[in-house]
Design a protein around this motif. Structure first.
Motif, PDB file in Angstrom:
ATOM      1  N   LYS A  70      20.600   3.497   5.655  1.00 18.05           N
ATOM      2  CA  LYS A  70      21.271   4.610   4.975  1.00 18.05           C
ATOM      3  C   LYS A  70      20.309   5.466   4.167  1.00 18.05           C
ATOM      4  O   LYS A  70      20.654   6.568   3.745  1.00 18.05           O
ATOM      5  N   ASN A  71      19.103   4.955   3.900  1.00 18.68           N
ATOM      6  CA  ASN A  71      18.177   5.742   3.097  1.00 18.68           C
ATOM      7  C   ASN A  71      16.754   5.265   3.350  1.00 18.68           C
ATOM      8  O   ASN A  71      16.539   4.134   3.791  1.00 18.68           O
ATOM      9  N   CYS A  72      15.783   6.106   3.021  1.00 16.05           N
ATOM     10  CA  CYS A  72      14.374   5.760   3.203  1.00 16.05           C
ATOM     11  C   CYS A  72      13.537   6.667   2.309  1.00 16.05           C
ATOM     12  O   CYS A  72      13.449   7.876   2.561  1.00 16.05           O
ATOM     13  N   GLY A  73      12.940   6.093   1.283  1.00 20.00           N
ATOM     14  CA  GLY A  73      12.184   6.902   0.314  1.00 20.00           C
ATOM     15  C   GLY A  73      10.939   7.525   0.915  1.00 20.00           C
ATOM     16  O   GLY A  73      10.680   8.726   0.742  1.00 20.00           O
ATOM     17  N   ASN A  74      10.142   6.718   1.630  1.00 18.96           N
ATOM     18  CA  ASN A  74       8.932   7.277   2.247  1.00 18.96           C
ATOM     19  C   ASN A  74       9.309   8.293   3.313  1.00 18.96           C
ATOM     20  O   ASN A  74       8.624   9.299   3.491  1.00 18.96           O
ATOM     21  N   GLY A  75      10.413   8.028   4.007  1.00 18.44           N
ATOM     22  CA  GLY A  75      10.901   8.969   5.004  1.00 18.44           C
ATOM     23  C   GLY A  75      11.324  10.295   4.373  1.00 18.44           C
ATOM     24  O   GLY A  75      11.034  11.371   4.902  1.00 18.44           O
ATOM     25  N   LEU A  76      11.969  10.221   3.214  1.00 15.64           N
ATOM     26  CA  LEU A  76      12.435  11.457   2.554  1.00 15.64           C
ATOM     27  C   LEU A  76      11.259  12.358   2.184  1.00 15.64           C
ATOM     28  O   LEU A  76      11.328  13.584   2.341  1.00 15.64           O
ATOM     29  N   ARG A  77      10.169  11.749   1.681  1.00 15.80           N
ATOM     30  CA  ARG A  77       9.008  12.592   1.323  1.00 15.80           C
ATOM     31  C   ARG A  77       8.416  13.236   2.581  1.00 15.80           C
ATOM     32  O   ARG A  77       8.027  14.404   2.565  1.00 15.80           O
ATOM     33  N   SER A  78       8.366  12.478   3.676  1.00 19.51           N
ATOM     34  CA  SER A  78       7.822  13.043   4.919  1.00 19.51           C
ATOM     35  C   SER A  78       8.744  14.118   5.488  1.00 19.51           C
ATOM     36  O   SER A  78       8.288  15.157   5.962  1.00 19.51           O
ATOM     37  N   VAL A  79      10.047  13.876   5.404  1.00 14.02           N
ATOM     38  CA  VAL A  79      11.016  14.872   5.888  1.00 14.02           C
ATOM     39  C   VAL A  79      10.863  16.163   5.081  1.00 14.02           C
ATOM     40  O   VAL A  79      10.869  17.279   5.632  1.00 14.02           O
ATOM     41  N   ALA A  80      10.684  16.023   3.762  1.00 14.33           N
ATOM     42  CA  ALA A  80      10.543  17.212   2.904  1.00 14.33           C
ATOM     43  C   ALA A  80       9.288  17.995   3.281  1.00 14.33           C
ATOM     44  O   ALA A  80       9.298  19.223   3.386  1.00 14.33           O
ATOM     45  N   LYS A  81       8.187  17.249   3.496  1.00 15.11           N
ATOM     46  CA  LYS A  81       6.931  17.912   3.906  1.00 15.11           C
ATOM     47  C   LYS A  81       7.128  18.637   5.249  1.00 15.11           C
ATOM     48  O   LYS A  81       6.785  19.801   5.396  1.00 15.11           O
ATOM     49  N   TYR A  82       7.707  17.933   6.211  1.00 14.45           N
ATOM     50  CA  TYR A  82       7.903  18.503   7.553  1.00 14.45           C
ATOM     51  C   TYR A  82       8.790  19.751   7.479  1.00 14.45           C
ATOM     52  O   TYR A  82       8.489  20.789   8.071  1.00 14.45           O
TER      53      TYR A  82
END
Ligand SMILES: N[C@@H](CCC[C@H](N)C(=O)O)C(=O)O
Length: 283
Positions: free
Chosen positions: A71-83
């Motif tokens: 349901k969530n992923c902190g490292n993924g969220l930072r990468s998604v934001a960058k992308y």
């Protein structure tokens, strides 16, 4: 299928831009397993989809390496934001991301020419502590803070926190001796967690520094877990090892994250995200 491989402190995922790629819902779990395989796939801790949202600026969906959807992923969220910023899926520095664990706010710090982003802060929202929200078996409106449990013949003190996904945190005296590989897989799938859980071990250095290791639900040992680092800081505050409003540097295997649980009940996570490369995967 076009993809981008990115990592946050060594926690790597295969990112697919589903604004452009069309994937069938029923193929997603198997695709996540296949791309994650380091021998026969691309090699990663899972797969993340970046797509349109009806309620927020953008949507993230995360699949672990075993194909389970989290349901969530902190490292993924930072990468998604960058992308999203670098690929102009969003055109502002602060924006919202929909996850299955709730909406979060991301803020990117772009380079002077506005083309690249190396550091990202995410407001992960309020931690959820009731058993019903972790989820855990037991009285739905009670919490689990420094509660003794027996695993593999050992008594361990557990604190449970949801950051949109479930975490069980254990404090240890020496992080290098933390039984991550031994206790992690046993507890991950324990009956007390109906949806399984991420298992974390933490050694406090001071009230603003800690060492952290993780056994991730659905992926095993990873280099870092952003939601886990947030849960660890929340657990340290709940057990009086540090305080709200104090920034804590979390040392993970892959590097450091800055986490703060603010007085107004938001957990902020700040750290890097890196693009490894782009490619085309033959399905
Ligand atoms: N690595 C992630 C968490 C990924 C999902 C997790 N394994 C789960 O199943 O909840 C992070 O950085 O937070």
């Amino acid at each position: 299928m076009k993809f981008t491989k990115m990592h946050g402190l060594g926690n790597s995922y295969i990112y697919v831009n589903v604004f452009e790629e069309t994937l069938k819902e029923e193929e997603l779990p198997e695709l996540a397993v296949n791309v994650s395989n380091k021998n026969t796939g691309i090699g990663s801790d899972g797969m993340i989809l970046i797509g349109p949202s009806e309620t927020e600026d953008i949507q993230m969906r995360i699949f672990n390496a075993d194909g389970s959807e989290a349901k969530n992923c902190g490292n993924g969220l930072r990468s998604v934001a960058k992308y999203a910023y670098e690929n102009q899926l969003v055109k502002k520095e602060s924006f919202t991301v929909e996850t299955l664990g709730g909406a979060v706010k991301a803020h990117v710090y772009p380079s002077n020419d506005n083309k690249t982003v190396e550091r990202i802060a995410v407001d992960m929202g309020a931690p959820r502590l009731y058993k019903k929200d972790i989820p855990m078996k037991g009285e739905p409106h009670t919490t689990t803070v420094d509660e003794a449990i027996e695993v593999d013949g050992q008594i361990l003190m557990m604190t449970a926190v949801s950051m949109g996904n479930p975490h069980a945190v254990f404090f240890v005296d020496n992080i290098t001796q933390a039984p991550v590989e031994q206790i992690g897989p046993l507890l991950e799938k324990d009956d007390m967690f109906p949806e399984s859980a991420n298992i974390e071990f933490v050694e406090m250095v001071s009230e603003n520094e800690m060492h952290f290791r993780v056994w991730e639900r659905g992926s095993g040992i990873t280099q870092a877990c952003g939601t886990g680092a947030c849960a660890a800081v929340v657990a340290a505050i709940l057990t009086n090892r540090t305080k709200k409003g104090i920034p804590v540097t979390v040392h993970l295997l892959g590097g450091d994250l800055e986490i703060i649980w603010t007085e107004n009940n938001s957990v902020w996570m700040t750290g890097p995200a890196v693009t490894i490369g782009h490619g085309e995967y033959k399905k």
